[in-house]
Design a protein around this motif. Sequence first.
Motif, mmCIF file in Angstrom:
data_model
loop_
_atom_site.group_PDB
_atom_site.id
_atom_site.type_symbol
_atom_site.label_atom_id
_atom_site.label_comp_id
_atom_site.label_asym_id
_atom_site.label_seq_id
_atom_site.Cartn_x
_atom_site.Cartn_y
_atom_site.Cartn_z
ATOM 1 N N GLY A 153 89.602 46.146 -36.374
ATOM 2 C CA GLY A 153 90.427 45.761 -37.523
ATOM 3 C C GLY A 153 90.373 44.251 -37.718
ATOM 4 N N ASP A 154 90.656 43.816 -38.944
ATOM 5 C CA ASP A 154 90.491 42.403 -39.295
ATOM 6 C C ASP A 154 91.372 41.470 -38.464
ATOM 7 N N THR A 155 92.607 41.883 -38.208
ATOM 8 C CA THR A 155 93.546 40.965 -37.551
ATOM 9 C C THR A 155 93.111 40.656 -36.126
ATOM 10 N N ILE A 156 92.882 41.717 -35.342
ATOM 11 C CA ILE A 156 92.474 41.492 -33.943
ATOM 12 C C ILE A 156 91.102 40.837 -33.896
ATOM 13 N N PHE A 157 90.200 41.291 -34.755
ATOM 14 C CA PHE A 157 88.843 40.742 -34.737
ATOM 15 C C PHE A 157 88.856 39.237 -35.054
ATOM 16 N N SER A 158 89.630 38.836 -36.045
ATOM 17 C CA SER A 158 89.701 37.409 -36.397
ATOM 18 C C SER A 158 90.217 36.594 -35.217
ATOM 19 N N ARG A 159 91.235 37.127 -34.558
ATOM 20 C CA ARG A 159 91.803 36.406 -33.407
ATOM 21 C C ARG A 159 90.786 36.323 -32.278
ATOM 22 N N LEU A 160 90.079 37.418 -32.074
ATOM 23 C CA LEU A 160 89.042 37.474 -31.029
ATOM 24 C C LEU A 160 87.956 36.421 -31.287
ATOM 25 N N ILE A 161 87.489 36.371 -32.523
ATOM 26 C CA ILE A 161 86.411 35.430 -32.853
ATOM 27 C C ILE A 161 86.878 33.987 -32.639
ATOM 28 N N LEU A 162 88.103 33.705 -33.068
ATOM 29 C CA LEU A 162 88.622 32.345 -32.903
ATOM 30 C C LEU A 162 88.717 31.967 -31.427
ATOM 31 N N GLU A 163 89.249 32.885 -30.622
ATOM 32 C CA GLU A 163 89.382 32.587 -29.198
ATOM 33 C C GLU A 163 88.008 32.430 -28.547
ATOM 34 N N TYR A 164 87.076 33.291 -28.938
ATOM 35 C CA TYR A 164 85.714 33.203 -28.393
ATOM 36 C C TYR A 164 85.092 31.845 -28.723
ATOM 37 N N LEU A 165 85.253 31.427 -29.980
ATOM 38 C CA LEU A 165 84.610 30.175 -30.405
ATOM 39 C C LEU A 165 85.289 28.944 -29.804
ATOM 40 N N LYS A 166 86.574 29.065 -29.499
ATOM 41 C CA LYS A 166 87.226 27.927 -28.818
ATOM 42 C C LYS A 166 86.563 27.685 -27.473
ATOM 43 N N GLU A 167 86.195 28.763 -26.802
ATOM 44 C CA GLU A 167 85.582 28.627 -25.476
ATOM 45 C C GLU A 167 84.067 28.505 -25.546
ATOM 46 N N ASN A 168 83.486 28.930 -26.661
ATOM 47 C CA ASN A 168 82.025 28.939 -26.783
ATOM 48 C C ASN A 168 81.578 28.292 -28.099
ATOM 49 N N PRO A 169 81.782 26.977 -28.209
ATOM 50 C CA PRO A 169 81.303 26.318 -29.436
ATOM 51 C C PRO A 169 79.779 26.334 -29.466
ATOM 52 N N SER A 170 79.234 26.076 -30.632
ATOM 53 C CA SER A 170 77.783 26.138 -30.765
ATOM 54 C C SER A 170 77.110 25.025 -29.956
ATOM 55 N N ASN A 197 92.163 46.597 -27.346
ATOM 56 C CA ASN A 197 93.051 47.629 -27.864
ATOM 57 C C ASN A 197 93.025 48.887 -26.988
ATOM 58 N N ARG A 198 93.008 48.690 -25.694
ATOM 59 C CA ARG A 198 92.965 49.767 -24.684
ATOM 60 C C ARG A 198 91.699 50.614 -24.782
ATOM 61 N N ARG A 199 90.689 50.118 -25.426
ATOM 62 C CA ARG A 199 89.417 50.840 -25.486
ATOM 63 C C ARG A 199 88.305 49.894 -25.052
ATOM 64 N N GLN A 200 88.469 49.373 -23.840
ATOM 65 C CA GLN A 200 87.569 48.327 -23.353
ATOM 66 C C GLN A 200 86.115 48.782 -23.330
ATOM 67 N N ASP A 201 85.856 49.973 -22.786
ATOM 68 C CA ASP A 201 84.461 50.431 -22.677
ATOM 69 C C ASP A 201 83.829 50.607 -24.058
ATOM 70 N N LEU A 202 84.568 51.198 -24.963
ATOM 71 C CA LEU A 202 84.041 51.419 -26.316
ATOM 72 C C LEU A 202 83.781 50.074 -27.014
ATOM 73 N N THR A 203 84.741 49.169 -26.871
ATOM 74 C CA THR A 203 84.602 47.853 -27.498
ATOM 75 C C THR A 203 83.372 47.125 -26.952
#
Lengths: 295, 297
Positions: A81-98, A122-128
């Motif tokens: 979903g957009d909300t979790i995905f957006s947060r995920l991307i932001l957190e990822y990029l904070k730790e992994n800038p280009s 979202n409790r579906r770690q393997d699927l994710t």
Amino acid sequence: MNLLEFQRRMAEDVMRPLTPDFQMRPTMSDGSSTQARAESYIKPNDQLTSFERLEIYNRQYWFRVTEAVAEDYPALNALLGDTIFSRLILEYLKENPSTSFTLRNLGSKLPQWLEAHPEFANRRQDLTLDVARLEWAYVEAFDGASLSPLMASDFTFLTAESNLRLQPHLQLLDLKYPVDELVLAVHQETSRRDIMSNAVSERKQGSKVRLPKMRRSPIYLAIHRYENSVYYRRLDHEAFLLLIALQNGRPLGSALEAAFVQSSLSPEGQAAKIQEYFSHAAELGWFCKQAENEG
Amino acid sequence: MPANRFNGFSEYGVGIGLRVPHYDHIFAEQPIVDWFEIISENYMVDGGRALEILDQILDRYRVVQHGVSMYFGSAQPADREHLKRLKTLTRRTKTPWLSDHLCWGSVDGRYTHDLLPMPYTFEAVRTTAARIREVQDFLEIPIAVENVSSYAEFHQSEMTEWEFLNEVVEAADCGILLDVNNIYVSSQNHGFDPFEYINSVPVERIAQIHVAGHSKFEKYTLDTHDHPVLDPVWGLYARAIERTGPTATLLEWDDNIPSFNEVHSEALKANQYLESSTPPAIPGAVVSSNVTEAVHP
């Protein structure tokens, strides 16, 4: 302030995370004022304050990098979903800038990063994780190198000591879910974009796609390019083990042993399987010649 | 059309950017296009469809490379891997010149992927010119630097943007990709006269011109490349062509991309200015040269 100091200061400001509503933060991590910081090196004009001028670049940076990563992971976006995905991307990029001149590699560490961040799954770690791994494998297969393939006639010269190289674009995954169905469903609804010139980016949202239901059922997948299209091909366990062993540099005889060590097939059945694997691999050009500098 | 050493003594007319949504049309209809500009970074890959498409385009059309990540103004050394990949691509495309932006965008190994404006200082002139010379020497083809749109000015600056551009290109002995839309956007954001900018640029160094669309917001103007070229930009283009004579011209359209024909028609509007202009007497310019004709299907 010399040029390098100037660029370090501005880069830090441009790459500083935005507020949740995508504005520039009024204070920096040490509590000092971003406005004062911006005024220290950016001129205001009659329309914009120093803060507002810096904010254009700050927002622009985040829109650009988040869009670049999101574009590589549309199925992960659809799954979370957009909300979790957006947060995920932001957190990822904070730790992994280009760290590369190309945006192509910006999402390369996301599957590995997700393993350490189950809170986004979202409790579906393997699927994710399966979806993320398959989407990055798609990127690698899409524009990975392709070397001259071995032809069926080349196979007659192979011995147990032969080393077979796999095409660099061929990716092999063992997955807990049949996520090829899910990823295909999403990718058919999305298209990749090129890097553009100096046009500014706008923030974009992912499109809605109906996802197939996923039940745990392990699959082995080859992700490869054929005539410049990327395909997913399901493999049986033995074929997967054989290809993984070859990819890891094991000679052919040793790779075949690894493939069938736990197999219940008769020797005749194994021989038939091996013939089938090599026939498919030759047809798809998966085996290739060693590069000249590899001996 | 006048050729000079900064565009490889070529005589290119009006081109457009090669964009994915137009691939099918280009291969099906094989339209006559004088040249295509490619974004180098889209083809600096190891394999796949992008390179195959590029090879098919190269069989039929002339191609010029334009980059977005060389960051001539960055204070630290250029990435050697980047340079090597870029050189490999220039060998493939045989681009007569290569352009990238007069800006910076990375520091300490981290990339912003933006075209950040320079502080217009003499130190920046020296650093930028040295990097352009390094790249030019490594790639062994002429380099043209493009002025960027900007949304900020800096206290540190010791000169105007056009003075900075002139200082850099003289020190680097390189060409200019004059983006008249970027001049317009920056003039709106910083309150200068865009004609003063255009009138000050050393015309003998102009290798190419960019035109594009932009978007006006309440407090600033953004370089969006998402719609047709606006009249004030055509006005600046007319003045640039009046000074330079006919010059290789490219329309950038990167977002909300319409049909191939719409983009190409918009680009061809430049011809009304090009055809009415005459090549000026510019030291170093060549009016007629031995250039390869475009191979039109």
